[in-house]
Design an enzyme around this catalytic site. Sequence first.
Site, PDB file in Angstrom:
ATOM      1  N   CYS A 378      44.191  37.852  38.579  1.00 19.61           N
ATOM      2  CA  CYS A 378      43.788  38.372  37.341  1.00 19.61           C
ATOM      3  C   CYS A 378      43.843  39.669  37.330  1.00 19.61           C
ATOM      4  O   CYS A 378      44.608  40.351  37.098  1.00 19.61           O
ATOM      5  CB  CYS A 378      42.434  37.708  37.501  1.00 19.61           C
ATOM      6  SG  CYS A 378      41.889  37.612  35.385  1.00 19.61           S
ATOM      7  N   HIS A 504      43.627  32.248  37.716  1.00 14.37           N
ATOM      8  CA  HIS A 504      42.983  32.073  39.012  1.00 14.37           C
ATOM      9  C   HIS A 504      43.274  30.804  40.020  1.00 14.37           C
ATOM     10  O   HIS A 504      42.461  29.733  39.789  1.00 14.37           O
ATOM     11  CB  HIS A 504      41.273  32.237  38.897  1.00 14.37           C
ATOM     12  CG  HIS A 504      40.724  33.447  38.282  1.00 14.37           C
ATOM     13  ND1 HIS A 504      40.403  34.347  39.023  1.00 14.37           N
ATOM     14  CD2 HIS A 504      40.607  33.837  37.007  1.00 14.37           C
ATOM     15  CE1 HIS A 504      39.711  35.620  38.491  1.00 14.37           C
ATOM     16  NE2 HIS A 504      40.028  34.928  36.975  1.00 14.37           N
ATOM     17  N   GLU A 506      42.670  30.439  42.938  1.00  7.21           N
ATOM     18  CA  GLU A 506      41.641  30.051  43.939  1.00  7.21           C
ATOM     19  C   GLU A 506      40.702  28.812  43.544  1.00  7.21           C
ATOM     20  O   GLU A 506      40.226  28.102  44.331  1.00  7.21           O
ATOM     21  CB  GLU A 506      40.882  31.160  44.205  1.00  7.21           C
ATOM     22  CG  GLU A 506      39.985  31.733  43.191  1.00  7.21           C
ATOM     23  CD  GLU A 506      40.593  32.736  42.382  1.00  7.21           C
ATOM     24  OE1 GLU A 506      41.702  32.777  42.120  1.00  7.21           O
ATOM     25  OE2 GLU A 506      39.927  33.472  41.750  1.00  7.21           O
TER      26      GLU A 506
HETATM   27  N1  GLN Z   1      38.988  42.581  33.455  1.00  2.10           N
HETATM   28  C1  GLN Z   1      40.149  42.096  33.238  1.00  2.10           C
HETATM   29  C2  GLN Z   1      40.235  41.378  31.783  1.00  2.10           C
HETATM   30  O1  GLN Z   1      39.148  41.033  31.305  1.00  2.10           O
HETATM   31  C3  GLN Z   1      40.440  40.761  34.508  1.00  2.10           C
HETATM   32  C4  GLN Z   1      39.493  39.927  34.483  1.00  2.10           C
HETATM   33  C5  GLN Z   1      39.380  39.044  35.694  1.00  2.10           C
HETATM   34  O2  GLN Z   1      39.870  39.580  36.794  1.00  2.10           O
HETATM   35  N2  GLN Z   1      38.614  38.053  35.994  1.00  2.10           N
HETATM   36  O3  GLN Z   1      41.451  41.066  31.378  1.00  2.10           O
END
Ligand code: GLN
Length: 532
Positions: A378, A504, A506
């Site tokens: 992410c 994600h 995970e």
């Molecule tokens: N801050 C970034 C976004 O909003 C990544 C978010 C995250 O890592 N969950 O796109």
Amino acid sequence: MKFIFVSGGVISGLGKGITASSIGCLLKSRGLRMNAVKIDPYLNIDAGTMNPFEHGEVYVLEDGGEVDLDLGNYERFMDLRLGRDNNVTTGKVYQAVIENERKGEYLGKTVQIVPHITNEIKRRILAAGEKADVTIVELGGTVGDIESMPFVEAARQIGRELGRENVLYVHCTLIPITGTVGEEKTKPTQHSVKELMGAGIRPDMIVGRCAKEISPAARAKIAMFCDVDEHAVISCPDAHSIYEVPIILEKQGVVDYIVSRLRLETAPRNMDRWERFLGDVLSPKTEVTVALVGKYTSLADSYLSQLEALTHAGAQLACKVHVKFVDSDDLLHCDPAAILGDVDGILVPGGFGIRGVEGKIAAAKYARENGIPFLGVCLGFQIATIEVARDLLRLEDADSTEFEPGTRDPVIFIMPEQAGVTQMGGTMRLGAQRVLVKKGSKAATLYGSTDISERHRHRYEVNPEYIERFEEAGWHFTGRSEDGTKMEIGELDGHPYFVASQFHPEFKSRPGSPSPLHLGLVEAAIACKNNH
Ligand code: GLN
């Protein structure tokens, strides 16, 4: 429809969630259909806005629910797919009751905690119960907290309405050891059970957290004073791995007791897969160290699912994964080699806000230039993309508009169709979405598929204007959204493992079926270590 309520006393943080999950795991292994509900007595509607530094990570479900991390434990231990309704908070309950009141649904009655709030709580718990043979309901906090009182009352009423053979109460407490002879103290447990009984709930089983196994004498004392069967006093000593807890509980007859108390019909025990996994966790043949570069590194719970995914991946490869927590800011003040020189892999997890970002970029740069296996998740995907832009595309000012709204090269930005919605909030891309993976890529090999689904929680995306230049420079987007507009996976040419994902992975990692991208990282880390 049967329920097991799991409450806690004496102190919080006793591993009540692991106890609840472990009981669920054991019942599932007897062929029972399980469901699980976590009750969080706070006023927040959900965990979405909560600071991971205080509460631990925000876990994301298939339906996009942003929930307490215990739901992650339930999913991992019971191999379930839960939804946002599996997390009941005071905020959700009050919101529903107040909305009903405004609609006039209470027909002019005075709206009160009992029965209106408690009925709404019961409605939610019973709805979850419909979906399974047995539903585990974990009461967050400790019994006696002002906030948890309506929930305890609802649990009591459900027991009364469904009858004793359909509802079981488990109470988790702490049994401290004090004095020169190391005696177990049962008084806190007695007080806590008294509190529970004062609320009208008589526990059926007591799970005592204790540094060592509880002695027969202490067990008898607890049984006597708390009015439970002696074999329903269960000892939960500190374990080497949380995945050992089901086995520890089972050895003390927990399943047999529950099965007979709730008159359950079960299939023969099947824990083969779990035991194989546990064996791999407990006796690895090799070990590696992976740096986790984040900003909430002082609270391991803020990256819980990442740590579990590494454990799952390691077990698959008979490898113990040591995690070195690195505060990303340290990488700006010191030479990254001094901090990352001894690790075999680097993981940059998700995050929000500008703090710590430049340090994470430094970590990605170090991994890329030194051939260290790297996984970005992410925010980790976004900072890897920024790093590649700055170094390989020579766009020195490349940035995300999250950190530098006026940047000349917004390689990460908010998609125009999203930009309008910003003002109204709710722009987050949340939950499971389909990702199409390029044939022949590392990701396709690891997933064994070119059509996958993974969970999301973010706002910003790769700016399509730069994609061609990234691809030419060797930063290939090998995973894309269904419509092709959103970049989901990046893989770097000419590097043993420099992979990142916008989603994600995970959250879907399970014992015995690890996240493919974490598996790739650990595999590469083992190879990297062997080469040096
Ligand atoms: N801050 C970034 C976004 O909003 C990544 C978010 C995250 O890592 N969950 O796109």
